[in-house]
Design a protein around this motif. Structure first.
Motif, mmCIF file in Angstrom:
data_model
loop_
_atom_site.group_PDB
_atom_site.id
_atom_site.type_symbol
_atom_site.label_atom_id
_atom_site.label_comp_id
_atom_site.label_asym_id
_atom_site.label_seq_id
_atom_site.Cartn_x
_atom_site.Cartn_y
_atom_site.Cartn_z
ATOM 1 N N LEU A 77 0.835 -1.190 0.000
ATOM 2 C CA LEU A 77 0.000 0.000 0.000
ATOM 3 C C LEU A 77 0.879 1.252 0.000
ATOM 4 O O LEU A 77 1.810 1.363 0.793
ATOM 5 N N THR A 128 -3.204 1.843 -3.880
ATOM 6 C CA THR A 128 -3.594 2.846 -2.892
ATOM 7 C C THR A 128 -4.641 2.198 -1.989
ATOM 8 O O THR A 128 -5.425 1.356 -2.449
ATOM 9 N N PRO A 129 -4.681 2.564 -0.708
ATOM 10 C CA PRO A 129 -5.589 1.878 0.221
ATOM 11 C C PRO A 129 -7.059 1.981 -0.160
ATOM 12 O O PRO A 129 -7.809 1.000 -0.026
ATOM 13 N N ARG A 133 -9.259 -1.337 -1.004
ATOM 14 C CA ARG A 133 -10.411 -1.662 -0.151
ATOM 15 C C ARG A 133 -11.688 -1.764 -0.969
ATOM 16 O O ARG A 133 -12.507 -2.673 -0.769
ATOM 17 N N VAL A 151 3.218 -1.387 4.115
ATOM 18 C CA VAL A 151 2.698 -0.020 4.048
ATOM 19 C C VAL A 151 3.891 0.909 3.884
ATOM 20 O O VAL A 151 4.750 0.999 4.762
ATOM 21 N N ALA A 154 3.987 5.527 5.409
ATOM 22 C CA ALA A 154 2.858 5.416 6.336
ATOM 23 C C ALA A 154 2.481 6.766 6.941
ATOM 24 O O ALA A 154 1.306 7.023 7.202
ATOM 25 N N MET A 157 0.142 8.413 4.716
ATOM 26 C CA MET A 157 -1.196 7.812 4.811
ATOM 27 C C MET A 157 -2.015 8.528 5.888
ATOM 28 O O MET A 157 -3.205 8.799 5.707
ATOM 29 N N GLN A 163 -6.390 6.007 7.295
ATOM 30 C CA GLN A 163 -6.230 5.021 8.350
ATOM 31 C C GLN A 163 -7.237 3.875 8.244
ATOM 32 O O GLN A 163 -6.896 2.706 8.434
ATOM 33 N N VAL A 166 -6.520 1.222 5.437
ATOM 34 C CA VAL A 166 -5.288 0.494 5.763
ATOM 35 C C VAL A 166 -5.570 -0.545 6.847
ATOM 36 O O VAL A 166 -5.198 -1.720 6.730
ATOM 37 N N THR A 167 -6.230 -0.124 7.912
ATOM 38 C CA THR A 167 -6.513 -1.030 9.022
ATOM 39 C C THR A 167 -7.447 -2.156 8.592
ATOM 40 O O THR A 167 -7.234 -3.328 8.945
ATOM 41 N N ALA A 170 -5.566 -4.678 6.578
ATOM 42 C CA ALA A 170 -4.599 -5.415 7.408
ATOM 43 C C ALA A 170 -5.272 -6.500 8.230
ATOM 44 O O ALA A 170 -4.793 -7.640 8.302
ATOM 45 N N HIS A 178 4.442 -8.206 8.451
ATOM 46 C CA HIS A 178 4.061 -6.815 8.246
ATOM 47 C C HIS A 178 5.314 -5.939 8.191
ATOM 48 O O HIS A 178 6.187 -6.047 9.052
#
Length: 433
Positions: A77, A128-129, A133, A151, A154, A157, A163, A166-167, A170, A178
């Protein structure tokens, strides 16, 4: 041979780095690549140009010693399309195994083409996140076999407010390695990675200029938000014995107006603008007039209109905002008269989101800016909000009441700034200004 002997890269990758002209690994690469190859979770902190992207690209390629399956094993990401392209370019430069399929995902009109590319087979996904997603929620991105989650940038980001995606990505991946790469580590970033990282190794490198610039003494105050910056400025300005003459730098006229209105309610004509917009506003055309004015202690300077500001002989220089260009900041803090007895202290207020800019400044001036502890009397804005929320709720017992000692002293009487005794002595010498 350094790449092979110390970092245990496969022979194909060693040939690739030699052909790319990478004669020796950077300090960050030396400290991270063996850990990446060994499967360890890592937080790598280093400035721009320290080799972060090359480190994880080599670590990723070193995993593919066989014919890939066409199912994503690596998810990378990055903040934006430009960075996606930069990572793809580095893969193209170093990857000699053309059976590896690399798919890029970023926001662009139409999502079907990217979903089709994933369906055709992808071993490495660079995304890209937000787009990753979106495709994952459409069941177009298979995360079941991902065993390496990366990542990059970060801290950027966090600035972009990414956030959540990304979360979510993950925690949607099962057990895996990671890797987090960033220019700076701070509380917001720690909060981001907390849900999915467990006891990572932290690797940090500093790359400062070999010859430090001659600057004024400096202090850095890391504060959570704008409101706390304003409280800290007020707390300092209440001390009229110490802060006799202070220039406060801000980036915009809107911020300058807020500061002036806030400070003027107590300081009155002791606060002024440099080159005010309106004729009836208290201000000065230059800093020489400000220094000569006995009753004025604070001069607010909005982003200069391509004009230099003479700061010689002013005891305190406060950067309420960090300028967009680090060169502007550096010009303010350069000590043009190092032999002068009239020493200035440069104070910087920075939120977590501004710390990456602080790092770039430290690189350029060749030294770290000392971090000062926040004064005990400083009112932290988010703590005030939390207290108000607690006050609305029924009190369970007398023990649960908010701490009354938080406002034990009036700000006007509070002059304890957690400076060292030596620093206090230096600052007290400025009272003659």
């Amino acid at each position: 041979m350094v790449w092979f002997e110390k970092l245990k890269l496969n022979k194909q990758l060693v040939r690739s780095v030699d052909e790319a002209g990478f004669t020796n690994p950077t300090e960050l690469q030396l400290k991270t690549l063996t850990r990446i190859v060994g499967g360890q979770d890592i937080i790598a902190i280093g400035p721009e140009g320290s080799g972060k992207t090359t480190a994880y690209v080599l670590g990723v390629l070193n995993r593919f010693n066989y014919a890939p399956e066409g199912v994503p094993r690596v998810l990378i990401l990055v903040p934006d399309k430009e960075q996606v392209m930069a990572v793809l370019e580095q893969f193209e430069r170093l990857n000699k195994n053309k059976s590896i399929s690399i798919v890029s995902l970023y926001v662009t009109p139409g999502i079907e083409a990217q979903m089709d590319a994933l369906a055709d087979g992808a071993d490495i996904v660079v995304a890209t996140p937000d787009r990753a997603r979106a495709i994952y929620l459409k069941l177009g991105l298979n995360l079941n076999k991902v065993d390496l989650f990366i990542v990059d940038d970060a801290d950027q980001m966090i600035k972009a407010g990414m956030q959540l995606p990304v979360t979510e990505l993950a925690i949607s991946i099962g057990k895996c390695q990671h890797l987090i790469f960033t220019e700076v580590m701070h509380g917001k970033l720690e909060k981001l990675i907390m849900p999915f990282m467990n006891q990572p190794a932290i690797v940090e490198v500093e790359e400062l200029e070999e010859t430090p610039l001659q600057t004024h003494p400096q202090l850095l105050y890391n504060v959570p938000n704008f409101g706390t910056k304003l409280n800290l400025l007020n707390l300092f300005m209440y001390d009229d014995e110490l802060f006799t003459k202070t220039v406060v730098f801000v980036n915009t006229q809107a911020t300058a107006d807020k500061l002036y209105k806030n400070l003027h309610s107590r300081l009155r004509d002791a606060v002024a603008f440099l080159n005010p917009q309106f004729f009836d506003t208290n201000g000065f055309k230059n800093t020489e007039d400000f220094k000569a004015a006995e009753n004025c202690r604070v001069l607010i300077v909005a982003k200069e209109r391509n004009e230099s500001v003479n700061l010689n002989g002013i005891p305190f220089l406060i950067h309420f905002d960090l300028p967009a260009e680090k060169e502007t900041f550096i010009e303010h803090i350069i000590d043009h008269q190092p032999d002068s007895k009239d020493e200035s202290l440069a104070i910087t207020f920075a939120t977590d989101l501004e710390l990456s800019q602080v790092k770039k400044i430290e690189q350029a001036i060749g030294k770290k800016i000392p971090v000062a502890s926040l004064p005990d009397e400083l009112v932290i804005e988010n703590e005030i909000k939390a207290k108000k929320t607690e006050e609305k709720q029924p009190a369970k017992s007398s023990d649960s009441a908010p701490g009354a000692a938080f406002h034990e002293k009036k700000a006007a009487n509070a002059k304890t700034y957690n400076y060292s005794s030596g620093q206090k002595a230096k600052m007290n010498n400025k009272r003659k200004h």
